[in-house]
Design an enzyme around this catalytic site. Structure first.
Site, PDB file in Angstrom:
ATOM      1  N   TYR A 129     -50.933  77.451 -15.022  1.00 33.26           N
ATOM      2  CA  TYR A 129     -51.219  78.873 -14.872  1.00 33.26           C
ATOM      3  C   TYR A 129     -51.759  79.398 -16.187  1.00 33.26           C
ATOM      4  CZ  TYR A 129     -50.445  83.892 -14.090  1.00 33.26           C
ATOM      5  OH  TYR A 129     -50.608  85.250 -13.950  1.00 33.26           O
ATOM      6  N   ASP A 143     -53.326  75.864 -23.792  1.00 33.18           N
ATOM      7  CA  ASP A 143     -52.706  77.141 -23.451  1.00 33.18           C
ATOM      8  C   ASP A 143     -51.228  77.025 -23.811  1.00 33.18           C
ATOM      9  OD1 ASP A 143     -51.497  79.322 -22.396  1.00 33.18           O
ATOM     10  OD2 ASP A 143     -52.299  79.099 -20.367  1.00 33.18           O
ATOM     11  N   LYS A 200     -46.385  85.622 -25.136  1.00 33.35           N
ATOM     12  CA  LYS A 200     -44.928  85.611 -24.986  1.00 33.35           C
ATOM     13  C   LYS A 200     -44.173  85.779 -26.321  1.00 33.35           C
ATOM     14  CE  LYS A 200     -45.103  84.052 -20.369  1.00 33.35           C
ATOM     15  NZ  LYS A 200     -45.939  83.118 -19.649  1.00 33.35           N
TER      16      LYS A 200
HETATM   17  C1  LIG Z   1     -47.344  83.602 -19.016  1.00 27.47           C
HETATM   18  C2  LIG Z   1     -48.497  82.713 -19.158  1.00 27.47           C
HETATM   19  C3  LIG Z   1     -49.815  83.200 -19.170  1.00 27.47           C
HETATM   20  C4  LIG Z   1     -50.146  84.627 -18.882  1.00 27.47           C
HETATM   21  O1  LIG Z   1     -49.611  85.510 -19.815  1.00 27.47           O
HETATM   22  P1  LIG Z   1     -49.451  87.061 -19.426  1.00 27.47           P
HETATM   23  O2  LIG Z   1     -48.959  87.681 -20.683  1.00 27.47           O
HETATM   24  O3  LIG Z   1     -48.471  87.108 -18.292  1.00 27.47           O
HETATM   25  O4  LIG Z   1     -50.782  87.553 -19.015  1.00 27.47           O
HETATM   26  C5  LIG Z   1     -50.835  82.316 -19.437  1.00 27.47           C
HETATM   27  N1  LIG Z   1     -50.586  81.012 -19.665  1.00 27.47           N
HETATM   28  C6  LIG Z   1     -49.342  80.513 -19.658  1.00 27.47           C
HETATM   29  C7  LIG Z   1     -49.123  79.063 -19.952  1.00 27.47           C
HETATM   30  C8  LIG Z   1     -48.252  81.331 -19.379  1.00 27.47           C
HETATM   31  O5  LIG Z   1     -47.029  80.810 -19.340  1.00 27.47           O
END
Ligand SMILES: *Cc1c(COP(=O)(O)O)cnc(C)c1O
Length: 428
Positions: A145, A240, A268
């Site tokens: 994601y 990511d 995060k």
């Molecule tokens: C949470 C998450 C996102 C998206 O971040 P948001 O702040 O919710 O837009 C993207 N990549 C990874 C791996 C994530 O865990």
């Protein structure tokens, strides 16, 4: 049964005004056929709902709360920053300090830009990768994601996966035609895609440890292969690390596994609980961004002083390395307890963990890919989830979300959790 009267009333009201009653889908507890509780306050490893029930929290606001909730250094940093103004839209010293700090944690990052969410970080990293390479195609993996923007919302994990819509409605097929999706840990598939698309792959984006389909680790050599293929094809390797950054090690997966990506996406933890994201990497790539280069990217609130102050406080408290030592030990302690609980109950649970990120899959097979994760028993998970909630333990309301420990967790919380799990698993 615990009383949820006030939460239920708030949810009924919320449903009249907010789609699904929530501002982010997984919060609605639909994957476990439940109704959400509403939080009153949180401190350390504990969360209290509006009905006064107390829970040990393993969601940690979905990752950011690595120091636990209402962490004093973050609160005082935000309080102090707020007295000087909540937003300027003018460069402020916090932004320089944050950039310097990020670079000390992530040596692969030579230049970095702040944004307001992980979604923005990934979206912008993809754009600059395309701008730099002058190519359009992106490789992503099943179950990873990268936020909810158009070009990456295909075969995505997290809520999109939980609700059976890994491909969202409202995304024109044309927008995702340059996104090639392959199974995680599938070396042959990656080689084949590179061969079939020579000179066309702008980059490969992945969660190097997947945390949005449970917790899935890369097989030995998989990250190395991606690094090799990207270098050989002048494509960019994009990690990511929105979830894993500052989490699985101070310097994220790239430190833990010793792989250097070209670009990194962060989020995060970096905001200390405020809305923050960042992306950075090679200076020659990042210099393609406006105003230095032709790739446009901007943000009214980017580098916001409150968000920077919170994030800086969060990161500084990770600098000494003590926090990660503690998290690693807690992770191992919880794993041992939870494996024991499953064994005692005779329920097949496959426990997968990377540092303080973990997932117990209801099944007896190792999970290497999204397909493996999909074979787990989600009905059994839902029963487990509700049972744990009754026992005062809040785990993520989906089989496909990671659990998180914080430095505020300790022996008492782990003991409570393992006892609860033993009782609930036995009752399944
Ligand atoms: C949470 C998450 C996102 C998206 O971040 P948001 O702040 O919710 O837009 C993207 N990549 C990874 C791996 C994530 O865990």
């Amino acid at each position: 049964m615990i009383c949820t009267e006030k939460s239920d009333a708030l949810f009924a009201e919320s449903l009249k005004h907010i789609p699904g009653g929530v501002n982010s889908p997984v919060r609605a507890f639909r994957a476990v056929s439940g109704k959400p509780f509403f939080v009153d306050r949180a401190k350390g490893a504990q969360v209290w709902d509006v009905d006064g029930n107390e829970y040990v929290d393993y969601v940690g606001t979905w990752g950011p709360a690595i120091h636990g909730h209402a962490f004093e250094p973050i609160i005082s940093a935000v309080r102090e920053a707020a007295t000087s103004g909540t937003s300027f839209g003018i460069p402020n010293p916090f932004e320089v300090e944050m950039a310097q700090l990020i670079k000390t944690f992530f040596p692969s990052i030579e230049k970095v830009r702040m944004v307001n969410s992980g979604t923005e970080a990934c979206m912008s990293a993809i754009r600059v990768a395309r701008g730099f390479t002058k190519r359009d195609k992106i490789i992503k993996f099943d179950g990873c994601y990268h936020g909810h923007h158009d070009s990456l919302l295909v075969k995505a994990g997290s809520g999109a996966l939980t609700f059976g819509s890994p491909d969202s409605a409202g995304v024109p097929a044309e927008f995702t035609q340059h996104t090639i999706v392959i199974p995680f840990n599938d070396e042959a598939a990656v080689k084949k895609v590179f061969e079939a698309n020579q000179g066309q792959i702008a980059g490969v984006i992945l969660e190097p440890v997947i945390g949005n389909a449970g917790v899935i680790l890369p097989k030995d050599g998989f990250l190395e292969l991606l690094r090799e293929l990207c270098s050989a094809n002048d494509s960019l390797l994009i990690f990511d690390e929105v979830m894993t950054g500052f989490r699985v090690a101070r310097g994220g997966t790239q430190e833990r596994f010793g792989i250097k990506p070209d670009l990194t996406c962060l989020g995060k933890i970096i905001g200390g609980g405020l809305p923050v994201g960042a992306f950075g990497g090679r200076a020659d790539v990042m210099s393609c961004l406006a105003p230095e280069g032709p790739v446009y990217q901007a943000g009214t609130l980017s580098g916001n002083p409150l968000a920077m102050a919170a994030g800086i406080a969060a990161l500084k408290s990770l600098e000494s390395g003590e926090a990660h030592e503690k998290l690693e030990a807690l992770g191992a302690q919880l794993e041992e307890g939870m494996r024991g609980a499953a064994k005692e109950a005779g329920i097949p649970v496959t426990y997968q963990r990377c540092g303080s990120m973990f997932c117990g899959y209801f099944g007896n097979h190792t999970v290497h890919s999204l397909d493996d994760a999909m074979k787990c028993d989600r009905d059994q998970f839902a029963k487990y989830f509700h049972g744990m909630l009754q026992e005062g333990v809040y785990v993520a309301p989906s089989q496909f979300e990671a659990g998180f420990l914080s430095t505020a967790h300790g022996d008492a919380e782990i003991e409570k959790t393992v006892n609860a799990a033993t009782k609930i698993l036995k009752s399944l």
